[in-house]
Scaffold this motif. Sequence first.
Motif, PDB file in Angstrom:
ATOM      1  N   ASP A 107       3.960 -13.788 -52.915  1.00  0.00           N
ATOM      2  CA  ASP A 107       3.039 -14.418 -51.982  1.00  0.00           C
ATOM      3  C   ASP A 107       3.076 -15.941 -52.098  1.00  0.00           C
ATOM      4  O   ASP A 107       3.006 -16.653 -51.100  1.00  0.00           O
ATOM      5  CB  ASP A 107       1.616 -13.896 -52.232  1.00  0.00           C
ATOM      6  CG  ASP A 107       0.637 -14.428 -51.210  1.00  0.00           C
ATOM      7  OD1 ASP A 107       0.844 -14.159 -50.004  1.00  0.00           O
ATOM      8  OD2 ASP A 107      -0.326 -15.112 -51.603  1.00  0.00           O
ATOM      9  N   GLY A 108       3.208 -16.434 -53.312  1.00  0.00           N
ATOM     10  CA  GLY A 108       3.215 -17.873 -53.515  1.00  0.00           C
ATOM     11  C   GLY A 108       4.533 -18.552 -53.202  1.00  0.00           C
ATOM     12  O   GLY A 108       4.551 -19.735 -52.870  1.00  0.00           O
ATOM     13  N   LEU A 109       5.640 -17.819 -53.295  1.00  0.00           N
ATOM     14  CA  LEU A 109       6.953 -18.437 -53.131  1.00  0.00           C
ATOM     15  C   LEU A 109       7.617 -18.197 -51.782  1.00  0.00           C
ATOM     16  O   LEU A 109       8.370 -19.043 -51.312  1.00  0.00           O
ATOM     17  CB  LEU A 109       7.903 -17.941 -54.238  1.00  0.00           C
ATOM     18  CG  LEU A 109       7.531 -18.355 -55.650  1.00  0.00           C
ATOM     19  CD1 LEU A 109       8.436 -17.658 -56.663  1.00  0.00           C
ATOM     20  CD2 LEU A 109       7.590 -19.865 -55.807  1.00  0.00           C
ATOM     21  N   ALA A 110       7.370 -17.057 -51.173  1.00  0.00           N
ATOM     22  CA  ALA A 110       8.031 -16.737 -49.899  1.00  0.00           C
ATOM     23  C   ALA A 110       7.304 -17.425 -48.747  1.00  0.00           C
ATOM     24  O   ALA A 110       6.104 -17.693 -48.815  1.00  0.00           O
ATOM     25  CB  ALA A 110       8.040 -15.224 -49.680  1.00  0.00           C
ATOM     26  N   ALA A 140       6.756 -26.140 -46.766  1.00  0.00           N
ATOM     27  CA  ALA A 140       6.846 -24.767 -46.255  1.00  0.00           C
ATOM     28  C   ALA A 140       8.264 -24.204 -46.295  1.00  0.00           C
ATOM     29  O   ALA A 140       8.457 -23.043 -46.016  1.00  0.00           O
ATOM     30  CB  ALA A 140       6.315 -24.702 -44.830  1.00  0.00           C
ATOM     31  N   CYS A 141       9.235 -25.003 -46.642  1.00  0.00           N
ATOM     32  CA  CYS A 141      10.619 -24.524 -46.617  1.00  0.00           C
ATOM     33  C   CYS A 141      11.050 -24.005 -47.970  1.00  0.00           C
ATOM     34  O   CYS A 141      11.242 -24.776 -48.905  1.00  0.00           O
ATOM     35  CB  CYS A 141      11.563 -25.644 -46.178  1.00  0.00           C
ATOM     36  SG  CYS A 141      11.317 -26.120 -44.475  1.00  0.00           S
ATOM     37  N   GLY A 142      11.190 -22.691 -48.081  1.00  0.00           N
ATOM     38  CA  GLY A 142      11.713 -22.078 -49.288  1.00  0.00           C
ATOM     39  C   GLY A 142      10.814 -22.190 -50.499  1.00  0.00           C
ATOM     40  O   GLY A 142      11.236 -21.939 -51.607  1.00  0.00           O
ATOM     41  N   SER A 143       9.562 -22.559 -50.296  1.00  0.00           N
ATOM     42  CA  SER A 143       8.674 -22.666 -51.448  1.00  0.00           C
ATOM     43  C   SER A 143       7.336 -21.995 -51.210  1.00  0.00           C
ATOM     44  O   SER A 143       6.422 -22.179 -51.983  1.00  0.00           O
ATOM     45  CB  SER A 143       8.446 -24.131 -51.788  1.00  0.00           C
ATOM     46  OG  SER A 143       7.712 -24.760 -50.757  1.00  0.00           O
ATOM     47  N   GLY A 144       7.192 -21.273 -50.124  1.00  0.00           N
ATOM     48  CA  GLY A 144       5.960 -20.555 -49.876  1.00  0.00           C
ATOM     49  C   GLY A 144       4.875 -21.396 -49.254  1.00  0.00           C
ATOM     50  O   GLY A 144       3.916 -20.883 -48.722  1.00  0.00           O
ATOM     51  N   GLY A 145       5.021 -22.695 -49.313  1.00  0.00           N
ATOM     52  CA  GLY A 145       4.105 -23.561 -48.618  1.00  0.00           C
ATOM     53  C   GLY A 145       2.729 -23.688 -49.245  1.00  0.00           C
ATOM     54  O   GLY A 145       1.826 -24.205 -48.626  1.00  0.00           O
ATOM     55  N   GLY A 146       2.518 -23.258 -50.453  1.00  0.00           N
ATOM     56  CA  GLY A 146       1.199 -23.451 -51.030  1.00  0.00           C
ATOM     57  C   GLY A 146       0.979 -22.620 -52.268  1.00  0.00           C
ATOM     58  O   GLY A 146       1.838 -21.884 -52.720  1.00  0.00           O
TER      59      GLY A 146
END
Length: 158
Positions: A107-110, A140-146
């Motif tokens: 949830d945190g990374l996708a 938001a790109c490849g890091s889940g955005g938050g």
Amino acid sequence: MQLEVRPDPSEVGRARRWARSRLAGSGIRADEPLAETLVLLVSELVTNAVVHTGRSAVLRLVLPGAVTDETEEATVRLEVDDASDRAPVPRCAGGEATGGRGLALVDGLADRWGWSREGTGKRIWCELDRCAAGEEARPACGSGGGAVAYEGFAYEVV
């Protein structure tokens, strides 16, 4: 492209190696944050499928065609099918717990993730977006955005 994974925890390492080898032909460099995140997500989802169902699973990667620095954006999709039709359920993992945080990491990374029933089992999927050149700072790109939204909870596939 897909890989059949036997119900053995040692298969998780094989799944990671397989995913890394598939990235090479896609133009995604092994040292890109996207590649590192993808391999971590493969590890988490395959571990959940193998450990919590005790059955074989199928790992599937959908990679973009030859990705170049000029490519606007590309999405990588990871899917793991297992034979259990039980939905993912929240699990509170204490500070000393050595497991139970797999889907919280997803949830945190996708950039996106979800699951669906497939035949007699289910499919857990997630997607990572590769940023266009010059947009590496876009969170938001490849890091889940938050941050992980489920503080104090971890999720596992059972």
